[in-house]
Scaffold this motif. Structure first.
Motif, PDB file in Angstrom:
ATOM      1  N   ARG A  36      19.560 -38.439 -65.345  1.00  0.00           N
ATOM      2  CA  ARG A  36      18.314 -38.605 -64.723  1.00  0.00           C
ATOM      3  C   ARG A  36      18.345 -36.919 -64.234  1.00  0.00           C
ATOM      4  O   ARG A  36      17.670 -36.157 -64.307  1.00  0.00           O
ATOM      5  CB  ARG A  36      18.209 -39.517 -63.747  1.00  0.00           C
ATOM      6  CG  ARG A  36      16.104 -40.190 -64.171  1.00  0.00           C
ATOM      7  CD  ARG A  36      16.433 -41.338 -63.481  1.00  0.00           C
ATOM      8  NE  ARG A  36      17.566 -41.176 -62.085  1.00  0.00           N
ATOM      9  CZ  ARG A  36      16.994 -40.411 -60.741  1.00  0.00           C
ATOM     10  NH1 ARG A  36      15.874 -39.616 -60.304  1.00  0.00           N
ATOM     11  NH2 ARG A  36      17.591 -40.544 -59.695  1.00  0.00           N
ATOM     12  N   GLN A  37      19.470 -36.890 -63.548  1.00  0.00           N
ATOM     13  CA  GLN A  37      19.356 -35.473 -62.191  1.00  0.00           C
ATOM     14  C   GLN A  37      19.625 -34.818 -63.456  1.00  0.00           C
ATOM     15  O   GLN A  37      19.758 -33.283 -62.775  1.00  0.00           O
ATOM     16  CB  GLN A  37      20.900 -36.380 -61.838  1.00  0.00           C
ATOM     17  CG  GLN A  37      20.223 -37.008 -60.059  1.00  0.00           C
ATOM     18  CD  GLN A  37      21.057 -36.621 -59.391  1.00  0.00           C
ATOM     19  OE1 GLN A  37      20.809 -35.642 -58.923  1.00  0.00           O
ATOM     20  NE2 GLN A  37      21.577 -37.360 -59.039  1.00  0.00           N
ATOM     21  N   SER A  38      20.012 -34.312 -64.531  1.00  0.00           N
ATOM     22  CA  SER A  38      20.425 -33.389 -65.875  1.00  0.00           C
ATOM     23  C   SER A  38      19.150 -32.729 -65.736  1.00  0.00           C
ATOM     24  O   SER A  38      18.974 -31.350 -65.665  1.00  0.00           O
ATOM     25  CB  SER A  38      22.002 -33.725 -66.490  1.00  0.00           C
ATOM     26  OG  SER A  38      20.613 -34.221 -67.444  1.00  0.00           O
ATOM     27  N   SER A  39      18.254 -33.300 -65.875  1.00  0.00           N
ATOM     28  CA  SER A  39      16.448 -32.948 -66.435  1.00  0.00           C
ATOM     29  C   SER A  39      16.395 -31.973 -65.309  1.00  0.00           C
ATOM     30  O   SER A  39      15.851 -30.959 -65.683  1.00  0.00           O
ATOM     31  CB  SER A  39      15.977 -33.897 -66.361  1.00  0.00           C
ATOM     32  OG  SER A  39      15.971 -34.823 -67.231  1.00  0.00           O
ATOM     33  N   ALA A  40      17.159 -31.528 -64.678  1.00  0.00           N
ATOM     34  CA  ALA A  40      16.583 -30.737 -63.032  1.00  0.00           C
ATOM     35  C   ALA A  40      16.768 -29.457 -62.798  1.00  0.00           C
ATOM     36  O   ALA A  40      16.470 -28.295 -62.747  1.00  0.00           O
ATOM     37  CB  ALA A  40      16.098 -31.380 -61.289  1.00  0.00           C
ATOM     38  N   LEU A  41      18.395 -29.798 -63.720  1.00  0.00           N
ATOM     39  CA  LEU A  41      19.055 -27.982 -64.005  1.00  0.00           C
ATOM     40  C   LEU A  41      18.723 -27.408 -65.092  1.00  0.00           C
ATOM     41  O   LEU A  41      18.883 -27.353 -65.878  1.00  0.00           O
ATOM     42  CB  LEU A  41      20.645 -29.038 -64.068  1.00  0.00           C
ATOM     43  CG  LEU A  41      21.319 -29.647 -63.102  1.00  0.00           C
ATOM     44  CD1 LEU A  41      22.433 -30.338 -62.959  1.00  0.00           C
ATOM     45  CD2 LEU A  41      21.083 -29.285 -61.432  1.00  0.00           C
TER      46      LEU A  41
END
Ligand SMILES: *Cc1c(COP(=O)(O)O)cnc(C)c1O
Length: 218
Positions: A137-142
């Protein structure tokens, strides 16, 4: 002892039939051995240690694709960020964020695999299922990392059914996230268990001793 060309071709053909790509794991092995396989046509090589990789990379042909497959410490990401092709063992969100930061400095997008803890042994690194969901989920923002799929290692055991079950559990996670996260790589299988891994759905195997002979650690 590096495998002869005929045996290398047999292995390459076997893997090609199964749509699995071959990463030649060259850790501890000299540059001459890597060049032998390069001359056979091998281009993807895997290393576990940052220092060893940064020593080998400049003296080998520029079209070698270097895979980092070991446990990567955050303070060492900067040394491989300029050239690494795929980082297999990303086992924490902190590490993923560090790779993103260093990739941005190099104006690159670095491809990575998230390592999932599938073995019963407690010593192996990796995300558990809950952490994986959050990590993805958080990787999408990177912006400077691209999560291409998952990597895992089975328990060190002779119990083939247990190995198959562990690889099978990783394949299920891969299938679950493949579409939403646009995965294309499932990295599982080494010299001793690559056939089981492929049966269970691996499309990238990391093979060392079968290609280069047994490793000697001094
Ligand atoms: C060393 C290593 C391999 C290759 O192991 P072999 O048994 O020599 O094929 C594969 N994956 C990882 C993560 C390794 O550290």
């Amino acid at each position: 002892m590096v495998l002869d060309k005929i045996k290398y071709d047999q292995l390459a053909e076997e893997l090609k039939q199964k749509d699995a790509s071959l990463i030649a794991v060259s850790k501890t092995k000299p540059v001459e051995d890597i060049l032998r396989l390069y001359e056979y046509g091998q281009r993807d090589f895997g290393e576990n240690y940052v220092q060893e990789l940064t020593e080998k990379q400049p003296v080998l042909p520029a079209d070698v694709r270097w895979h980092f497959i070991g446990h990567l410490q955050r303070n060492k990401v900067k040394y491989i960020a300029p050239f690494v092709y795929l980082i297999h063992g990303v086992d924490s969100l902190k590490l993923l964020k560090e790779i993103d930061k260093e990739a941005a400095k190099c104006e690159r997008v670095i491809s990575v695999l998230l390592q999932v803890h599938i073995a019963m042994e407690t010593s192996k690194f990796g995300f558990d299922e809950t952490e994986l969901e959050e990590g993805l989920r958080q990787s999408s923002a990177l912006k400077n990392v691209a999560v291409k799929g998952l990597m895992g290692m089975a328990s060190f055991t002779d119990d083939q059914r247990r190995i198959a079950a562990e690889f099978g559990s990783l394949k299920r996670l891969y299938d679950q996230y493949r579409k939403p996260y646009d995965f294309s790589v499932l990295s599982m299988g080494m010299s001793s268990d690559y056939r089981i891994a492929i049966e269970e759905g691996s499309n990238m195997v990391r093979i060392g001793s079968l290609l280069f002979g047994a490793r000697q650690y001094s």
